[in-house]
Scaffold this active site. Structure first.
Site, PDB file in Angstrom:
ATOM      1  N   TYR A 281       0.821  -1.212   0.000  1.00 15.17           N
ATOM      2  CA  TYR A 281       0.000   0.000   0.000  1.00 15.17           C
ATOM      3  C   TYR A 281       0.856   1.263   0.000  1.00 15.17           C
ATOM      4  CZ  TYR A 281      -4.693  -1.883   0.853  1.00 15.17           C
ATOM      5  OH  TYR A 281      -5.914  -2.487   0.740  1.00 15.17           O
TER       6      TYR A 281
ATOM      7  N   LYS B 209       2.836 -15.396   2.446  1.00 11.55           N
ATOM      8  CA  LYS B 209       2.992 -16.158   1.203  1.00 11.55           C
ATOM      9  C   LYS B 209       4.485 -16.479   1.091  1.00 11.55           C
ATOM     10  CE  LYS B 209       1.437 -17.918  -2.701  1.00 11.55           C
ATOM     11  NZ  LYS B 209       0.564 -19.122  -2.729  1.00 11.55           N
TER      12      LYS B 209
ATOM     13  N   ASP C 104      -3.268 -18.409   0.678  1.00 15.20           N
ATOM     14  CA  ASP C 104      -4.302 -19.098  -0.124  1.00 15.20           C
ATOM     15  C   ASP C 104      -5.007 -20.152   0.717  1.00 15.20           C
ATOM     16  OD1 ASP C 104      -1.840 -20.406  -0.098  1.00 15.20           O
ATOM     17  OD2 ASP C 104      -1.956 -21.105  -2.166  1.00 15.20           O
TER      18      ASP C 104
ATOM     19  N   ASP D  87      -6.391  -6.762   4.284  1.00 15.65           N
ATOM     20  CA  ASP D  87      -7.518  -6.111   3.611  1.00 15.65           C
ATOM     21  C   ASP D  87      -8.455  -7.162   3.027  1.00 15.65           C
ATOM     22  OD1 ASP D  87      -9.037  -4.036   2.342  1.00 15.65           O
ATOM     23  OD2 ASP D  87      -8.032  -4.567   0.455  1.00 15.65           O
TER      24      ASP D  87
ATOM     25  N   ASP E 278     -12.383  -8.775   4.676  1.00  8.00           N
ATOM     26  CA  ASP E 278     -13.692  -8.777   3.993  1.00  8.00           C
ATOM     27  C   ASP E 278     -14.278 -10.190   3.990  1.00  8.00           C
ATOM     28  OD1 ASP E 278     -13.555  -6.058   3.384  1.00  8.00           O
ATOM     29  OD2 ASP E 278     -14.338  -6.363   1.349  1.00  8.00           O
TER      30      ASP E 278
HETATM   31  C1  IPM Z   1     -10.316  -0.997   4.078  1.00  9.15           C
HETATM   32  C2  IPM Z   1     -10.559  -0.422   2.712  1.00  9.15           C
HETATM   33  C3  IPM Z   1      -9.397   0.479   2.345  1.00  9.15           C
HETATM   34  C4  IPM Z   1      -8.141  -0.361   2.351  1.00  9.15           C
HETATM   35  C5  IPM Z   1      -9.536   1.210   0.994  1.00  9.15           C
HETATM   36  C6  IPM Z   1     -10.840   1.971   0.909  1.00  9.15           C
HETATM   37  C7  IPM Z   1      -8.373   2.114   0.746  1.00  9.15           C
HETATM   38  O1  IPM Z   1     -10.764  -1.441   1.783  1.00  9.15           O
HETATM   39  O2  IPM Z   1     -10.172  -0.209   5.029  1.00  9.15           O
HETATM   40  O3  IPM Z   1     -10.298  -2.222   4.195  1.00  9.15           O
HETATM   41  O4  IPM Z   1      -7.859  -1.062   1.375  1.00  9.15           O
HETATM   42  O5  IPM Z   1      -7.433  -0.337   3.364  1.00  9.15           O
HETATM   43 MG    MG Z   2     -10.889  -3.351   2.639  1.00 12.81          MG
END
Ligand code: IPM
Ligand code: MG
Length: 357
Positions: free
Chosen positions: A142, A191, A223, A247, A251
């Protein structure tokens, strides 16, 4: 005590859900004898519209003067076509770096009352899912060197990942410390079969693990980890991983709980100041309609009380109120999904939470 809280409401549903969390904090303040002074600062698209910049210096300075920061969400289709440096998301990376918030805590747990909302079968969720992702937040790909150039096949672009032992150690220590207060297990995800940064990550984590003999440590390739999260999420306690893997996996973990609208997060650095935000986005499709689920932001406010202000009884009270509102069957539209019933609006859900406090 009097606490200074910076509010970064941001875009989309950001203002609605932050207002909800503010009323919860005010009620907590009355009940426990604290006062909160809230100051709004611009961030994301809202800041672009007013100042031309996604992260005005005034916002950074305001956060640095505050005891802690509560963020709604940033971004939306209106700003999607802007160049990377001027997009709302850039503000999020910028504020994380400016405040030195290298530790991102993303808990994912299934509330018994919401078990049916999980897309996983009851045999899997029945074992209970309660995990904490500790994501490195100010390094890795990042923040690495990047660019566009002419290459062998014409136009190309590149991003690079770099991690120092120092950065790996400090996030590792955060994970081991968190596991001590939980069920005593740390899984480090990398990884290492392909990436040099991951090999350094793994070596460093192994060295740290030796310092924490009371913690059960293991590592997993990313993975495989993605697969294990849906196969048997109950096996995880604390997961520690890099910025990008965190990240993605956070999710995935959130979806296991069936309700991205429920999950809070904390971003922390070396001091007590942190930034707290729901893990969901700005949901522009329902913005301004009073339909958003405020619970993730309310739970983020609870994390703020716990981690930045050291008010754990107050945080417990908020978490208990969320549990009892759900047990009583109250649902916002996202939690109801296809199930029958009348969804509560954002303000109605907030009122239910306040009544439980
Ligand atoms: C998160 C989001 C952010 C990230 C984006 C919006 C930059 O997906 O906080 O998980 O990737 O960190
Ligand atoms: Mg995110």
């Amino acid at each position: 005590m009097n606490y200074q809280i910076a509010l970064l409401k941001g875009d989309g549903i950001g203002p609605e859900i932050v207002e909800s969390a503010v009323s919860v904090l005010e009620t907590i303040g009355q009940k426990y004898g604290h006062s909160f002074a809230f100051t709004d600062y611009l961030i994301g698209g809202a800041a672009i519209d007013r100042t031309g910049q996604p992260l005005p210096q005034e916002t950074v300075d305001g956060c640095l003067r505050s005891d802690s920061v509560l963020l709604g969400a940033v971004g939306g289709p209106k700003w999607d076509s802007r160049p990377a440096e001027l997009r709302p998301e850039k503000a999020l990376l910028g504020i994380r770096a400016a405040l030195g918030l290298y530790t991102n805590l993303r808990p994912a747990k299934i509330y018994p009352a919401l078990r049916d909302a999980s897309p996983l079968r009851p045999e899997i969720t029945g074992k209970g899912v309660d995990l904490l992702i500790v994501r490195e937040l100010t390094g890795g790909i990042y923040f690495g060197e990047r660019g566009c150039r002419e290459g062998k096949f014409g136009e190309e672009a590149f991003d690079t990942e770099c991690y120092s032992v120092y950065e790996i150690e400090r996030i590792g220590r955060a994970a081991f410390a968190a596991a001590k207060k939980r069920r005593g297990r740390v899984t480090s995800i990398d990884k290492a079969n392909v990436l040099e940064t991951s090999r350094l990550w793994r070596r460093t984590m192994h060295r740290l693990a030796a310092e924490y003999p009371d913690i059960a440590y293991s590592d997993l390739l990313v993975d495989n980890a993605a697969m294990q999260l849906v196969r048997d999420p109950a096996q995880f306690d604390v997961i520690v991983t890099s910025n990008m893997f965190g990240d993605i996996l956070s999710d995935e973990a959130s979806q296991i709980t069936g309700s991205i609208g429920m999950l809070p997060s904390a971003s922390l650095g070396d001091g007590t100041r942190g930034m707290y935000e729901p893990i969901h986005g700005s949901a522009p499709d329902i913005a301004g309609q009073n339909r958003a689920n405020p619970i993730a932001t309310v739970l983020s406010a609870a994390m703020l009380l716990r981690y930045s202000l050291g008010l754990s009884a107050e945080a417990d009270a908020i978490e208990a109120a969320v549990g009892s509102v759900l047990d009583a069957g109250y649902r916002t539209a996202d939690l109801l999904g296809q199930m029958p019933g009348e969804p509560l609006s954002c303000t109605e859900m907030t009122a239910k939470l306040l009544s439980k406090l």
